[in-house]
Scaffold this active site. Structure first.
Site, PDB file in Angstrom:
ATOM      1  N   PRO A  81       7.326   2.838   5.916  1.00  0.00           N
ATOM      2  CA  PRO A  81       7.627   1.494   5.425  1.00  0.00           C
ATOM      3  C   PRO A  81       6.691   1.131   4.281  1.00  0.00           C
ATOM      4  O   PRO A  81       5.475   1.289   4.387  1.00  0.00           O
ATOM      5  CB  PRO A  81       7.381   0.610   6.659  1.00  0.00           C
ATOM      6  CG  PRO A  81       6.458   1.400   7.526  1.00  0.00           C
ATOM      7  CD  PRO A  81       6.764   2.835   7.278  1.00  0.00           C
ATOM      8  N   GLN A 131       9.777  -2.102  10.489  1.00  0.00           N
ATOM      9  CA  GLN A 131       8.325  -2.266  10.585  1.00  0.00           C
ATOM     10  C   GLN A 131       7.988  -3.738  10.686  1.00  0.00           C
ATOM     11  O   GLN A 131       8.489  -4.562   9.920  1.00  0.00           O
ATOM     12  CB  GLN A 131       7.652  -1.651   9.359  1.00  0.00           C
ATOM     13  CG  GLN A 131       6.149  -1.783   9.337  1.00  0.00           C
ATOM     14  CD  GLN A 131       5.691  -2.948   8.468  1.00  0.00           C
ATOM     15  OE1 GLN A 131       6.447  -3.471   7.666  1.00  0.00           O
ATOM     16  NE2 GLN A 131       4.456  -3.355   8.662  1.00  0.00           N
ATOM     17  N   TYR A 133       5.075  -6.856  11.086  1.00  0.00           N
ATOM     18  CA  TYR A 133       3.727  -7.396  11.022  1.00  0.00           C
ATOM     19  C   TYR A 133       3.629  -8.617  11.917  1.00  0.00           C
ATOM     20  O   TYR A 133       4.520  -9.471  11.904  1.00  0.00           O
ATOM     21  CB  TYR A 133       3.380  -7.847   9.603  1.00  0.00           C
ATOM     22  CG  TYR A 133       2.986  -6.757   8.648  1.00  0.00           C
ATOM     23  CD1 TYR A 133       1.943  -5.897   8.931  1.00  0.00           C
ATOM     24  CD2 TYR A 133       3.650  -6.614   7.427  1.00  0.00           C
ATOM     25  CE1 TYR A 133       1.565  -4.908   8.033  1.00  0.00           C
ATOM     26  CE2 TYR A 133       3.280  -5.636   6.520  1.00  0.00           C
ATOM     27  CZ  TYR A 133       2.241  -4.787   6.834  1.00  0.00           C
ATOM     28  OH  TYR A 133       1.873  -3.819   5.943  1.00  0.00           O
ATOM     29  N   THR A 159       2.881  -2.648  13.139  1.00  0.00           N
ATOM     30  CA  THR A 159       1.726  -2.241  12.343  1.00  0.00           C
ATOM     31  C   THR A 159       0.551  -3.152  12.658  1.00  0.00           C
ATOM     32  O   THR A 159       0.630  -4.362  12.436  1.00  0.00           O
ATOM     33  CB  THR A 159       2.062  -2.281  10.844  1.00  0.00           C
ATOM     34  OG1 THR A 159       3.144  -1.384  10.588  1.00  0.00           O
ATOM     35  CG2 THR A 159       0.868  -1.870  10.002  1.00  0.00           C
ATOM     36  N   LYS A 246       1.784   1.531  14.847  1.00  0.00           N
ATOM     37  CA  LYS A 246       1.291   2.212  13.646  1.00  0.00           C
ATOM     38  C   LYS A 246      -0.081   1.670  13.253  1.00  0.00           C
ATOM     39  O   LYS A 246      -0.350   0.484  13.389  1.00  0.00           O
ATOM     40  CB  LYS A 246       2.286   1.986  12.500  1.00  0.00           C
ATOM     41  CG  LYS A 246       1.924   2.628  11.173  1.00  0.00           C
ATOM     42  CD  LYS A 246       3.012   2.333  10.148  1.00  0.00           C
ATOM     43  CE  LYS A 246       2.774   3.020   8.824  1.00  0.00           C
ATOM     44  NZ  LYS A 246       1.586   2.529   8.118  1.00  0.00           N
ATOM     45  N   HIS A 270      -3.133   3.374   6.846  1.00  0.00           N
ATOM     46  CA  HIS A 270      -2.402   2.531   5.891  1.00  0.00           C
ATOM     47  C   HIS A 270      -2.582   3.091   4.472  1.00  0.00           C
ATOM     48  O   HIS A 270      -2.672   2.347   3.491  1.00  0.00           O
ATOM     49  CB  HIS A 270      -2.908   1.087   5.962  1.00  0.00           C
ATOM     50  CG  HIS A 270      -1.838   0.065   5.750  1.00  0.00           C
ATOM     51  ND1 HIS A 270      -1.198  -0.578   6.778  1.00  0.00           N
ATOM     52  CD2 HIS A 270      -1.278  -0.429   4.622  1.00  0.00           C
ATOM     53  CE1 HIS A 270      -0.316  -1.423   6.306  1.00  0.00           C
ATOM     54  NE2 HIS A 270      -0.338  -1.348   4.982  1.00  0.00           N
ATOM     55  N   ARG A 305       0.480  14.973   0.431  1.00  0.00           N
ATOM     56  CA  ARG A 305       0.816  15.167  -0.977  1.00  0.00           C
ATOM     57  C   ARG A 305       1.661  16.407  -1.238  1.00  0.00           C
ATOM     58  O   ARG A 305       2.088  16.628  -2.379  1.00  0.00           O
ATOM     59  CB  ARG A 305      -0.474  15.260  -1.816  1.00  0.00           C
ATOM     60  CG  ARG A 305      -1.340  14.005  -1.779  1.00  0.00           C
ATOM     61  CD  ARG A 305      -0.677  12.858  -2.515  1.00  0.00           C
ATOM     62  NE  ARG A 305      -1.489  11.650  -2.511  1.00  0.00           N
ATOM     63  CZ  ARG A 305      -1.372  10.666  -1.604  1.00  0.00           C
ATOM     64  NH1 ARG A 305      -0.465  10.770  -0.628  1.00  0.00           N
ATOM     65  NH2 ARG A 305      -2.134   9.600  -1.669  1.00  0.00           N
TER      66      ARG A 305
END
Length: 375
Positions: A81, A131, A133, A159, A246, A270, A305
Site C-alpha cells: 500500500p 490498508q 490507519y 498499519t 503491518k 515502512h 530492489r
C-alpha cells in the site's frame, strides 16, 4: 536513441524517475525519516546475505509460484500500500490495480490512495487488500472498515508503525503536504518539470480519494498514538476476514499479535520512513521467524530492489514479499509499459537466482544460505 519502454533494474527506474519528477514529488516517494540511516542499514543487511551457489542440479524448470492464503499465485511478490500514487503519473493507482489483476497478486490499497477503495478492488478484480490507519479516537477507522467490507475486501492490513508521522527532512524542505497544495516554492519546482506539470494540469492534481465524500475526513498529521491492544481486540472482533498487522519489528510484539488472533504479520520499517534507528527489517524477519516457528504467515516489505533480494527474503523466512516505491519509479519513468517491464525484470532476476543456487522454487529454501566468509 529511440524511446523504449524497457526498464532493466530498479536502479534504472529510479534514475529516470528522478529526471522526470518534480523534486518535491521525487523526494516524497524516495525520502525517509531522519538522516536516512535506516534505509541504508537495511540495504546493507540485505546485501550481506550470501546464497550458496550449487552446481549439477537440474534447474531447467523453475517455478516462481507460491501459496498465499491457501491460493497459488504466479509471482512471489505483491504490491505494498502506497499513498498518493497518482503523483508518480496520472492513473498510477489503476496501473497497479490492473497489474494485480493480471498476475492475481494482492494489491495493497492505501487509506490515502488517489483512487477510491471501491474502484481499486473492482479494477484489481478482487485481488486487493485494504490498508488501514488508526487515527484520532478510532471512530473514523471503523467507518472505513465498514466501507471496505461493503466493497468486497477480504483482508485488512492494519498499519501500526505510524503512531506519529515522522519528520522526513526532504518533505519538509519542499513543503510537501497532503492534501496536495501548490505554493510559490512548488510552482517554481513544477515550472522546471513541464511535462509532468502539464500532464497534471490536464488530468487534475491527485487527492486523498477515500475522503472526498461526506462523513469521511483524514488529517495526515493527526496523532495515531492512542492505538493500543484494546483497539486491536475491537478490530479483531469487528472484522471477520483476514487481519494482517503491518509494521512489526519486535519479537515480543509478534508473539503477542499471534496470541491476539491476527492471521499474519508483515515485517516492515515502512520503507525506512518512520524510525531512522529501527532494526533493519530483514534482521527482524529472521528473529521473528525463529520465535514464531515455521507455520505462522510472515510477510515482508522494505528495501527490496531486485529479484535476488526477493529470493534472499524467502530464504530467511518470508512467506510473501511486497514491493513499494520502485514500482512508482517505473511508472514515473515510462508509464504502464515501464511498470510491466520492471515487474518482469524482477521475476526474471528471481528465476535466474534460483538457477544459480540450484533450486527450482521458492519454497523450502532452508539451507540455501551461507554466512559471509570471515577470512
Amino acid at each position: 536513441m529511440l524511446w523504449s519502454p524497457d526498464i532493466h533494474s530498479s536502479a534504472e527506474a529510479r534514475r529516470q524517475a528522478r529526471r522526470r519528477l518534480p523534486w518535491m514529488v521525487f523526494d516524497y516517494i524516495d525520502g525517509a525519516a531522519g538522516e536516512e540511516h535506516g534505509v541504508a542499514l537495511n540495504r546493507a543487511a540485505l546485501r550481506d546475505i550470501r546464497l550458496r551457489a550449487r552446481v549439477l542440479v537440474d534447474v531447467s524448470r523453475r517455478d516462481l509460484g507460491v501459496t498465499l492464503s491457501g491460493e497459488t499465485v504466479d509471482r512471489p511478490f505483491g504490491i505494498s500500500p502506497m499513498g498518493m500514487c497518482n503523483l508518480a503519473a496520472p492513473g498510477a493507482d489503476l496501473m497497479l490495480a490492473r497489474l494485480a489483476a493480471r498476475h492475481q497478486v494482492p494489491l495493497g490499497v492505501s487509506t490515502v490512495a488517489s483512487t477510491p477503495l471501491e474502484t481499486m478492488i473492482e479494477t484489481a478484480e478482487g485481488h486487493a487488500w485494504f490498508q488501514l490507519y488508526f487515527s484520532g479516537d478510532g471512530s473514523g477507522t471503523m467507518k472505513l472498515v465498514d466501507r471496505a467490507e461493503a466493497a468486497g475486501y477480504k483482508t485488512l492490513v492494519l498499519t501500526l508503525d505510524v503512531p506519529e508521522v515522522a519528520r522526513r527532512p526532504r518533505e519538509l524542505r519542499h513543503g510537501f503536504t497532503m492534501p496536495f497544495r501548490i505554493g510559490p516554492r512548488q510552482f517554481v519546482d513544477f515550472a522546471l518539470h513541464p511535462r509532468w506539470s502539464l500532464t497534471m494540469l490536464v488530468k487534475g492534481k491527485p487527492g486523498m480519494a477515500n475522503f472526498q465524500r461526506p462523513g469521511f475526513t483524514f488529517d495526515r498529521t493527526e496523532s495515531r498514538a492512542k492505538a493500543d491492544w484494546s483497539y486491536l481486540a475491537r478490530l479483531r472482533d469487528r472484522w471477520t476476514g483476514k487481519l494482517v498487522v503491518k509494521g512489526v519489528l519486535d519479537v515480543e510484539d509478534a508473539q503477542e499479535l499471534k496470541r491476539a488472533g491476527v492471521d499474519a504479520i508483515q515485517v516492515s520499517s515502512h520503507g525506512g520512513r518512520q524510525l531512522d534507528s529501527a532494526l533493519p527489517p530483514i534482521l527482524a524477519l529472521q528473529n521473528i521467524r525463529r520465535a514464531l516457528g515455521p507455520e505462522f504467515p510472515l510477510y515482508f516489505d522494505s528495501g527490496i530492489r531486485s529479484g535476488e533480494d526477493v529470493v534472499k527474503t524467502y530464504a530467511v523466512g518470508a512467506d510473501f514479499v511486497f514491493l513499494g516505491r520502485i514500482l512508482l519509479f517505473a511508472i514515473a519513468a515510462k508509464g504502464e509499459a515501464g511498470l510491466h517491464s520492471l515487474w518482469n525484470a524482477l521475476a526474471e532476476e528471481a528465476s535466474v537466482t534460483l538457477a544459480q543456487i540450484g533450486r527450482t522454487g521458492l519454497t523450502s529454501l532452508e539451507g540455501g544460505l551461507a554466512q559471509p566468509d570471515s577470512g
